[in-house]
Design an enzyme around this catalytic site. Structure first.
Site, PDB file in Angstrom:
ATOM      1  N   ASP A  74     108.450  37.068  -6.130  1.00 14.96           N
ATOM      2  CA  ASP A  74     109.472  37.163  -5.094  1.00 14.96           C
ATOM      3  C   ASP A  74     110.254  38.472  -5.209  1.00 14.96           C
ATOM      4  O   ASP A  74     110.305  39.101  -6.269  1.00 14.96           O
ATOM      5  CB  ASP A  74     110.424  35.970  -5.244  1.00 14.96           C
ATOM      6  CG  ASP A  74     111.117  35.592  -3.943  1.00 14.96           C
ATOM      7  OD1 ASP A  74     110.986  36.334  -2.947  1.00 14.96           O
ATOM      8  OD2 ASP A  74     111.790  34.543  -3.931  1.00 14.96           O
ATOM      9  N   ASP A 118     113.558  32.615   4.507  1.00 12.62           N
ATOM     10  CA  ASP A 118     113.595  31.257   3.973  1.00 12.62           C
ATOM     11  C   ASP A 118     113.863  30.251   5.090  1.00 12.62           C
ATOM     12  O   ASP A 118     114.692  30.486   5.979  1.00 12.62           O
ATOM     13  CB  ASP A 118     114.719  31.115   2.945  1.00 12.62           C
ATOM     14  CG  ASP A 118     114.348  31.686   1.589  1.00 12.62           C
ATOM     15  OD1 ASP A 118     113.328  32.390   1.495  1.00 12.62           O
ATOM     16  OD2 ASP A 118     115.092  31.436   0.623  1.00 12.62           O
TER      17      ASP A 118
END
Length: 547
Positions: free
Chosen positions: A429, A489
């Site tokens: 990430d 997200d």
């Protein structure tokens, strides 16, 4: 059998395939692209150029072209013919060339610029303007729709009117700092420009992306299109050569098919790797966030065993919250007393594969990694560490992946996670961090090359295991990850909670933002990798989502 033909017109050579006609006007240093079944020039008055770091720019338009060579080609896109032109050069100037390729069985043209330093002194190259064209047909910019593609996973990808203002990057890491001056729209890697009334569509996208970041700009005042490939000011030694990335130009009346065709071409040229099947699993993040513990994982593991007949998941992924610090990945915190190898063993015992989240290109200001190796991070011009993100209640700095010791450390971390601990899947990430602008040990590396070196180290370490990229620059990730997050997200609410304005907040966590990107980036799936639209939230509490 279709073929690419060359003929000579009074103004210069003409290259023709079944789909396109490319005509060069040598004395003017320009060329045009026309559909073979039409006389209307769609790309007209086009030229190539290069910008040097000292502010000097060279352009073929006005200087003129000479033919360097014509030759058959056979590459990832099939057989065709390439025409190489060089700009007529004044004394003391470097040598700028443009190669234009048409294919027997592809409906697009591919362009690449090349600079040879014939000046006898080093030069610093900022950017290739591989294609500059305009004005486009149907002169009113508002008649066109512009497909704007984001730089990394969280960046918005959206279609807007060509006379709209551009969408500002937020936060700054969502977009590279390389932004041209002037009014217009900027798309990273690929753009499509469609005129709804006629259906005419121009798709311009870079089919190589390993060495330089790239953008396509629309200048609405001049109705002009530019495809730029960024060399980031790297030094070109005397007698050395440097090439741009390769850009494909597709003229069609069907923009959806053009995007799919572009995705196929990009995958072929970059050696994309996907996965044999759609992976499924459970992720700890959206319920526990950073508070997750070993006991939480074990409790959910037992529940997943109970539900297996109706919910046959493959992976159990431990997300952010296990590590001692951002960068201290091999030390578990007190919430995981048995350690991460032990936990992977429990996951395997219950019949699942084990996945683990890391942010490998970040070093938190409070981490042991940064305390022990402050010289490992990218620096600004004043010598300070470059901040890639502020998160986890600290500044987080970008690792310099041109340093051999950083590459060795990355390989050690990921070999430990996979070979020693036994994890079958890694989610990496915030990896845009390796591509931030700044001063690196290897001053000859572009941002894209530095990023890709880090990603290549991870791939070497994990071998054939599944790698999911997240917060990742799109182009240079291709061929090195099996799956890719394609949007912001997801969240248990439709719209962003921060009051920043609708257009600024398109990169923030929200279900609507995640859904938008799943739609607008559809063409990547099973071409570049498996698309990851983020988690599916199944809950009847702690949610503001409504039907």
């Amino acid at each position: 059998m279709p073929e690419v033909r060359l003929r000579h017109a009074p103004a210069g050579p003409v290259l023709e395939s079944e789909a396109l006609r490319l005509a060069v006007r040598l004395d003017e240093g320009i060329f045009s692209l026309t559909r073979a079944d039409s006389r209307d020039e769609v790309i007209r008055n086009a030229w190539t150029g290069v910008a040097l770091a000292d502010g000097v720019s060279l352009a073929s338009r006005g200087a003129g072209f000479d033919v360097e060579r014509v030759e058959p080609v056979e590459d990832a896109h099939g057989r065709g013919r390439a025409l190489t032109l060089h700009r007529r050069t004044a004394a003391g100037e470097p040598h700028l060339a443009l190669t234009l390729t048409l294919y027997e069985e592809q409906p697009f043209a591919v362009l690449q610029s090349r600079l040879a330093n014939t000046t006898g002194r080093p030069l610093r190259v900022q950017a290739f303007h591989v294609l500059q064209a305009g004005p486009l047909p149907h002169a009113q910019a508002g008649d066109w729709r512009f497909y704007k593609h984001g730089w990394q996973s969280f960046s918005p990808t959206i279609t807007v009117s060509a006379d709209d203002d551009d969408i500002p990057p937020f936060p700054p890491i969502v977009d590279p700092a390389t932004r041209p001056q002037g009014q217009g729209l900027i798309s990273d890697l690929v753009a499509a420009l469609a005129e709804p009334a006629s259906g005419q569509t121009i798709t311009a996208g870079f089919v190589s992306a390993a060495d330089q970041f790239s953008q396509v700009w629309l200048d609405r005042e001049d109705a002009a299109l530019t495809a730029a490939s960024y060399a980031d000011g790297v030094e070109l030694a005397a007698a050395a050569e440097l090439s741009s990335e390769r850009v494909a130009v597709d003229i069609t009346s069907n923009p959806m098919s053009a995007l799919l065709r572009y995705g196929d071409a990009l995958a072929r040229e970059m050696g994309a790797v996907s996965w044999a099947h759609i992976v499924t699993g459970w992720c700890s993040w959206y319920h526990y966030f950073g508070q997750v513990s070993e006991d939480d994982i074990l409790a959910n593991l037992e529940r997943l065993v109970e539900l297996r007949d109706g919910l046959p998941l493959e992976y159990v992924q431990v997300d952010d919250g296990f590590q001692a610090g951002i960068g201290d990945w091999l030390t578990a915190n007190e919430k995981f007393p048995h350690g991460m190898a032990w936990l992977a063993g429990r996951i395997h015992e219950r019949g699942f594969k084990a996945g683990l989240w890391l942010a490998p290109f970040l070093a938190g200001a409070r981490s042991r990694l940064f305390a022990d190796h402050p010289d490992w991070v990218v620096r600004d011009e004043a010598g300070g560490p470059v901040v890639a993100i502020q998160n986890w209640e600290q500044l987080c700095y970008a690792l310099d992946c041109t340093r051999p010791e950083v590459i060795d450390w990355l390989e050690h971390v990921f070999r430990t996670v996979t070979d020693d601990w036994g994890y079958d899947y890694v989610k990496i990430d915030f990896i845009y961090a390796a591509a931030v602008e700044g001063v690196r040990r290897d001053a000859g590396a572009t941002r894209a090359q530095a990023y890709r070196r880090g990603l290549e180290a991870i791939r070497r370490a994990v071998g054939g295991r599944f790698v999911l990229g997240c917060g990742a620059p799109i182009g240079p990730s291709i061929g090195l990850v099996n799956g890719m997050r394609i949007g912001p997200d997801v969240a248990p609410f439709w719209h962003p909670q921060a009051r920043l304005g609708r257009r600024i907040s398109l990169s923030l966590p929200a279900a609507a933002n995640a859904l938008r990107s799943a739609i607008t980036r559809f063409w990547r799936h099973n071409r570049l990798w498996l698309n990851d639209p983020d988690c599916l939230l199944l809950r009847d509490s702690e949610t503001a989502l409504t039907p």
